[in-house]
Design a protein around this motif. Structure first.
Motif, PDB file in Angstrom:
ATOM      1  N   ALA A  54      11.735 -10.698  31.557  1.00 55.42           N
ATOM      2  CA  ALA A  54      11.346 -12.075  31.230  1.00 55.42           C
ATOM      3  C   ALA A  54      10.287 -12.611  32.194  1.00 55.42           C
ATOM      4  CB  ALA A  54      12.571 -12.987  31.268  1.00 55.42           C
ATOM      5  N   SER A  55      10.090 -11.935  33.310  1.00 55.71           N
ATOM      6  CA  SER A  55       9.151 -12.418  34.330  1.00 55.71           C
ATOM      7  C   SER A  55       7.708 -12.275  33.852  1.00 55.71           C
ATOM      8  CB  SER A  55       9.341 -11.652  35.638  1.00 55.71           C
ATOM      9  OG  SER A  55      10.641 -11.840  36.154  1.00 55.71           O
ATOM     10  N   THR A  56       6.966 -13.368  33.941  1.00 59.93           N
ATOM     11  CA  THR A  56       5.614 -13.442  33.389  1.00 59.93           C
ATOM     12  C   THR A  56       4.741 -14.299  34.297  1.00 59.93           C
ATOM     13  OG1 THR A  56       6.659 -13.464  31.188  1.00 59.93           O
ATOM     14  CG2 THR A  56       4.313 -13.986  31.283  1.00 59.93           C
ATOM     15  N   ARG A  57       3.463 -13.924  34.410  1.00 54.63           N
ATOM     16  CA  ARG A  57       2.514 -14.743  35.169  1.00 54.63           C
ATOM     17  C   ARG A  57       1.441 -15.282  34.234  1.00 54.63           C
ATOM     18  NH1 ARG A  57       1.093 -11.388  39.040  1.00 54.63           N
ATOM     19  NH2 ARG A  57      -0.833 -10.617  38.088  1.00 54.63           N
ATOM     20  N   ILE A  58       1.125 -16.566  34.388  1.00 58.99           N
ATOM     21  CA  ILE A  58       0.064 -17.226  33.623  1.00 58.99           C
ATOM     22  C   ILE A  58      -0.962 -17.758  34.614  1.00 58.99           C
ATOM     23  CG2 ILE A  58      -0.487 -19.078  32.005  1.00 58.99           C
ATOM     24  CD1 ILE A  58       2.387 -18.978  31.025  1.00 58.99           C
ATOM     25  N   GLU A  59      -2.233 -17.534  34.318  1.00 52.57           N
ATOM     26  CA  GLU A  59      -3.312 -18.033  35.166  1.00 52.57           C
ATOM     27  C   GLU A  59      -4.325 -18.765  34.297  1.00 52.57           C
ATOM     28  OE1 GLU A  59      -4.213 -14.726  38.343  1.00 52.57           O
ATOM     29  OE2 GLU A  59      -3.403 -13.798  36.516  1.00 52.57           O
ATOM     30  N   ALA A  60      -4.678 -19.975  34.715  1.00 48.12           N
ATOM     31  CA  ALA A  60      -5.667 -20.772  33.982  1.00 48.12           C
ATOM     32  C   ALA A  60      -6.149 -21.901  34.874  1.00 48.12           C
ATOM     33  CB  ALA A  60      -5.061 -21.345  32.700  1.00 48.12           C
ATOM     34  N   GLY A  61      -7.436 -22.184  34.799  1.00 48.88           N
ATOM     35  CA  GLY A  61      -7.986 -23.304  35.540  1.00 48.88           C
ATOM     36  C   GLY A  61      -7.752 -23.242  37.032  1.00 48.88           C
ATOM     37  N   GLY A  62      -7.668 -22.025  37.579  1.00 48.55           N
ATOM     38  CA  GLY A  62      -7.445 -21.868  39.014  1.00 48.55           C
ATOM     39  C   GLY A  62      -6.001 -22.065  39.443  1.00 48.55           C
ATOM     40  N   LYS A  63      -5.079 -22.226  38.505  1.00 51.70           N
ATOM     41  CA  LYS A  63      -3.665 -22.414  38.807  1.00 51.70           C
ATOM     42  C   LYS A  63      -2.863 -21.190  38.351  1.00 51.70           C
ATOM     43  CE  LYS A  63      -4.280 -26.655  40.290  1.00 51.70           C
ATOM     44  NZ  LYS A  63      -4.124 -26.994  41.732  1.00 51.70           N
ATOM     45  N   VAL A  64      -1.738 -20.969  39.044  1.00 54.02           N
ATOM     46  CA  VAL A  64      -0.864 -19.829  38.740  1.00 54.02           C
ATOM     47  C   VAL A  64       0.525 -20.353  38.380  1.00 54.02           C
ATOM     48  CG1 VAL A  64       0.184 -17.706  39.614  1.00 54.02           C
ATOM     49  CG2 VAL A  64      -2.142 -18.331  40.312  1.00 54.02           C
ATOM     50  N   ILE A  65       1.023 -19.914  37.226  1.00 56.16           N
ATOM     51  CA  ILE A  65       2.347 -20.303  36.731  1.00 56.16           C
ATOM     52  C   ILE A  65       3.186 -19.042  36.573  1.00 56.16           C
ATOM     53  CG2 ILE A  65       3.632 -21.397  34.847  1.00 56.16           C
ATOM     54  CD1 ILE A  65       1.055 -22.929  34.141  1.00 56.16           C
ATOM     55  N   TYR A  66       4.439 -19.101  36.994  1.00 59.66           N
ATOM     56  CA  TYR A  66       5.371 -17.994  36.755  1.00 59.66           C
ATOM     57  C   TYR A  66       6.514 -18.450  35.866  1.00 59.66           C
ATOM     58  CZ  TYR A  66       3.246 -15.046  40.348  1.00 59.66           C
ATOM     59  OH  TYR A  66       2.373 -14.267  41.069  1.00 59.66           O
ATOM     60  N   PHE A  67       6.856 -17.601  34.918  1.00 57.57           N
ATOM     61  CA  PHE A  67       8.073 -17.758  34.132  1.00 57.57           C
ATOM     62  C   PHE A  67       9.147 -16.846  34.706  1.00 57.57           C
ATOM     63  CE2 PHE A  67       5.941 -19.925  30.672  1.00 57.57           C
ATOM     64  CZ  PHE A  67       6.972 -20.599  30.040  1.00 57.57           C
ATOM     65  N   ASP A  68      10.299 -17.397  34.991  1.00 62.01           N
ATOM     66  CA  ASP A  68      11.484 -16.620  35.358  1.00 62.01           C
ATOM     67  C   ASP A  68      11.191 -15.510  36.371  1.00 62.01           C
ATOM     68  OD1 ASP A  68      13.033 -18.176  33.675  1.00 62.01           O
ATOM     69  OD2 ASP A  68      12.984 -16.756  32.011  1.00 62.01           O
ATOM     70  N   PRO A  69      10.628 -15.840  37.533  1.00 57.76           N
ATOM     71  CA  PRO A  69      10.402 -14.788  38.528  1.00 57.76           C
ATOM     72  C   PRO A  69      11.745 -14.222  39.013  1.00 57.76           C
ATOM     73  CG  PRO A  69      10.043 -16.959  39.497  1.00 57.76           C
ATOM     74  CD  PRO A  69      10.226 -17.174  38.026  1.00 57.76           C
ATOM     75  N   ALA A  70      11.893 -12.922  38.901  1.00 55.75           N
ATOM     76  CA  ALA A  70      13.187 -12.307  39.213  1.00 55.75           C
ATOM     77  C   ALA A  70      12.994 -10.837  39.556  1.00 55.75           C
ATOM     78  CB  ALA A  70      14.153 -12.453  38.026  1.00 55.75           C
ATOM     79  N   LYS A  71      13.969 -10.272  40.260  1.00 55.78           N
ATOM     80  CA  LYS A  71      13.983  -8.843  40.537  1.00 55.78           C
ATOM     81  C   LYS A  71      14.071  -8.070  39.221  1.00 55.78           C
ATOM     82  CE  LYS A  71      16.542  -9.764  44.782  1.00 55.78           C
ATOM     83  NZ  LYS A  71      16.886 -11.153  44.411  1.00 55.78           N
ATOM     84  N   HIS A  93      16.767 -14.421  34.914  1.00 49.90           N
ATOM     85  CA  HIS A  93      15.896 -15.587  34.715  1.00 49.90           C
ATOM     86  C   HIS A  93      15.841 -16.466  35.970  1.00 49.90           C
ATOM     87  CE1 HIS A  93      15.653 -14.765  30.391  1.00 49.90           C
ATOM     88  NE2 HIS A  93      16.926 -14.446  30.494  1.00 49.90           N
ATOM     89  N   MET A  94      16.991 -16.697  36.556  1.00 50.73           N
ATOM     90  CA  MET A  94      17.086 -17.530  37.758  1.00 50.73           C
ATOM     91  C   MET A  94      17.440 -16.645  38.946  1.00 50.73           C
ATOM     92  SD  MET A  94      19.688 -20.712  38.630  1.00 50.73           S
ATOM     93  CE  MET A  94      21.076 -19.586  38.915  1.00 50.73           C
ATOM     94  N   ASP A  95      16.469 -16.465  39.829  1.00 47.02           N
ATOM     95  CA  ASP A  95      16.659 -15.631  41.024  1.00 47.02           C
ATOM     96  C   ASP A  95      16.100 -16.399  42.211  1.00 47.02           C
ATOM     97  OD1 ASP A  95      16.752 -13.750  43.020  1.00 47.02           O
ATOM     98  OD2 ASP A  95      15.403 -12.312  42.050  1.00 47.02           O
ATOM     99  N   PRO A  96      16.940 -17.133  42.938  1.00 44.75           N
ATOM    100  CA  PRO A  96      16.445 -17.973  44.036  1.00 44.75           C
ATOM    101  C   PRO A  96      15.620 -17.205  45.069  1.00 44.75           C
ATOM    102  CG  PRO A  96      18.701 -18.584  43.500  1.00 44.75           C
ATOM    103  CD  PRO A  96      18.388 -17.344  42.700  1.00 44.75           C
ATOM    104  N   GLU A  97      15.953 -15.941  45.333  1.00 46.18           N
ATOM    105  CA  GLU A  97      15.172 -15.170  46.308  1.00 46.18           C
ATOM    106  C   GLU A  97      13.747 -14.936  45.819  1.00 46.18           C
ATOM    107  OE1 GLU A  97      17.189 -11.585  47.313  1.00 46.18           O
ATOM    108  OE2 GLU A  97      18.896 -12.610  48.244  1.00 46.18           O
ATOM    109  N   SER A  98      13.594 -14.608  44.543  1.00 51.12           N
ATOM    110  CA  SER A  98      12.249 -14.408  43.992  1.00 51.12           C
ATOM    111  C   SER A  98      11.490 -15.723  43.906  1.00 51.12           C
ATOM    112  CB  SER A  98      12.346 -13.749  42.607  1.00 51.12           C
ATOM    113  OG  SER A  98      12.853 -12.430  42.713  1.00 51.12           O
ATOM    114  N   VAL A  99      12.192 -16.784  43.589  1.00 52.44           N
ATOM    115  CA  VAL A  99      11.553 -18.111  43.568  1.00 52.44           C
ATOM    116  C   VAL A  99      10.985 -18.434  44.943  1.00 52.44           C
ATOM    117  CG1 VAL A  99      11.980 -20.591  43.366  1.00 52.44           C
ATOM    118  CG2 VAL A  99      12.876 -19.022  41.634  1.00 52.44           C
ATOM    119  N   ALA A 100      11.770 -18.165  45.982  1.00 51.58           N
ATOM    120  CA  ALA A 100      11.311 -18.427  47.346  1.00 51.58           C
ATOM    121  C   ALA A 100      10.129 -17.535  47.704  1.00 51.58           C
ATOM    122  CB  ALA A 100      12.461 -18.212  48.331  1.00 51.58           C
ATOM    123  N   ALA A 101      10.180 -16.270  47.267  1.00 52.59           N
ATOM    124  CA  ALA A 101       9.126 -15.312  47.623  1.00 52.59           C
ATOM    125  C   ALA A 101       7.785 -15.673  47.011  1.00 52.59           C
ATOM    126  CB  ALA A 101       9.540 -13.905  47.189  1.00 52.59           C
TER     127      ALA A 101
END
Length: 254
Positions: A54-71, A93-101
């Motif tokens: 489920a982990s996904t990266r979106i980039e647009a307009g110089g900004k970076v968005i992550y969906f569900d960053p997780a191991k 979907h919810m991984d506090p360690e990956s969110v922090a990283a």
């Protein structure tokens, strides 16, 4: 040279050229899978990169968005997030360690209320609510099970707990389903340009069910994700002749 020998050599050359073309075509397919997808919008390109499950990266307009960053994704060297969107409370979907990283000073987080109980810096967005962030509009779409659960009377994903999201940027609408079956709220979506749709048993949908749900809201492009163990060819075949482009990406790199 005798005519028979000339014909043989000509046929041999055609065969070699045909095989070479076939290799090039197959190579292009392999390169397409797992690669960043670029979508044109009136505000500039949107780049979407599959990371894992489920982990996904979106980039647009110089900004970076992550969906569900997780191991198992290692975010140590990854671009830091300006925004993180989290769909549900399960560990994929919810991984506090990956969110922090993947976070930096100023990273914003949007999630369902259930997620915000653990990821306490998150802004809660309930089913049906929407918000603006930079040049994006973000709407929370209900994501839940209709019938599937661990035992009779229980569901894997209760209604109201998880979010799918519709993100709008530069006139283009991107839908990420989160963990869900083909619920009425998904089927009622309108004007979706790109839909990322889950499928995996026993937790969400079969490929057949996912395809039938996609037919109902008819995005321009449908991309399976969160599909571990699913036969994507079934999903693809079910949508043949509908006018919906199906893109199969590699979400489980070896």
């Amino acid at each position: 040279m005798p005519q028979s020998q000339e014909s043989f050599d000509e046929a041999k050359m055609k065969f070699i050229l045909m095989m070479a073309c076939g290799v090039l075509i197959l190579s292009s397919i392999v390169l397409a899978e797992g690669s960043t997808q670029t979508f044109a919008t009136s505000a500039g390109p949107v780049l979407i990169t599959p990371l894992n499950h489920a982990s996904t990266r979106i980039e647009a307009g110089g900004k970076v968005i992550y969906f569900d960053p997780a191991k198992p994704v290692n975010f140590a060297a990854a671009p830091k997030a300006d925004l993180i969107l989290i769909t549900d409370i399960h560990g994929d979907h919810m991984d506090p360690e990956s969110v922090a990283a993947v976070s930096k000073a100023g990273t914003e987080i949007i999630s369902s209320g259930a997620v915000a109980k653990t990821v306490t810096t998150a802004k809660s967005l309930a089913n049906g609510e929407s918000t603006s962030w930079n040049d994006w509009t973000i709407a929370a779409i209900p994501a839940y099970n209709l019938t599937r659960g661990p035992e009779p009377g229980k569901l894997f994903h209760d209604q109201g707990r998880g979010n799918g999201y519709v993100l709008t940027y530069g006139g283009k609408r991107f839908y990420f389903s989160g963990d869900t079956e083909g619920v009425p709220e998904m089927r009622a979506l309108k004007n979706i340009d790109v839909a990322f749709v889950c499928m995996n048993l026993p937790y969400t949908m079969t490929p057949e069910e996912a395809a039938d749900a996609v037919k109902a809201f008819h995005p321009k492009i449908a991309i399976p994700y969160h599909y571990r163990g699913s036969d994507l060819s079934v999903f693809q075949k079910r949508l043949e002749g509908t006018g919906i482009e199906v893109r199969l990406l590699e979400w489980y790199p070896k």
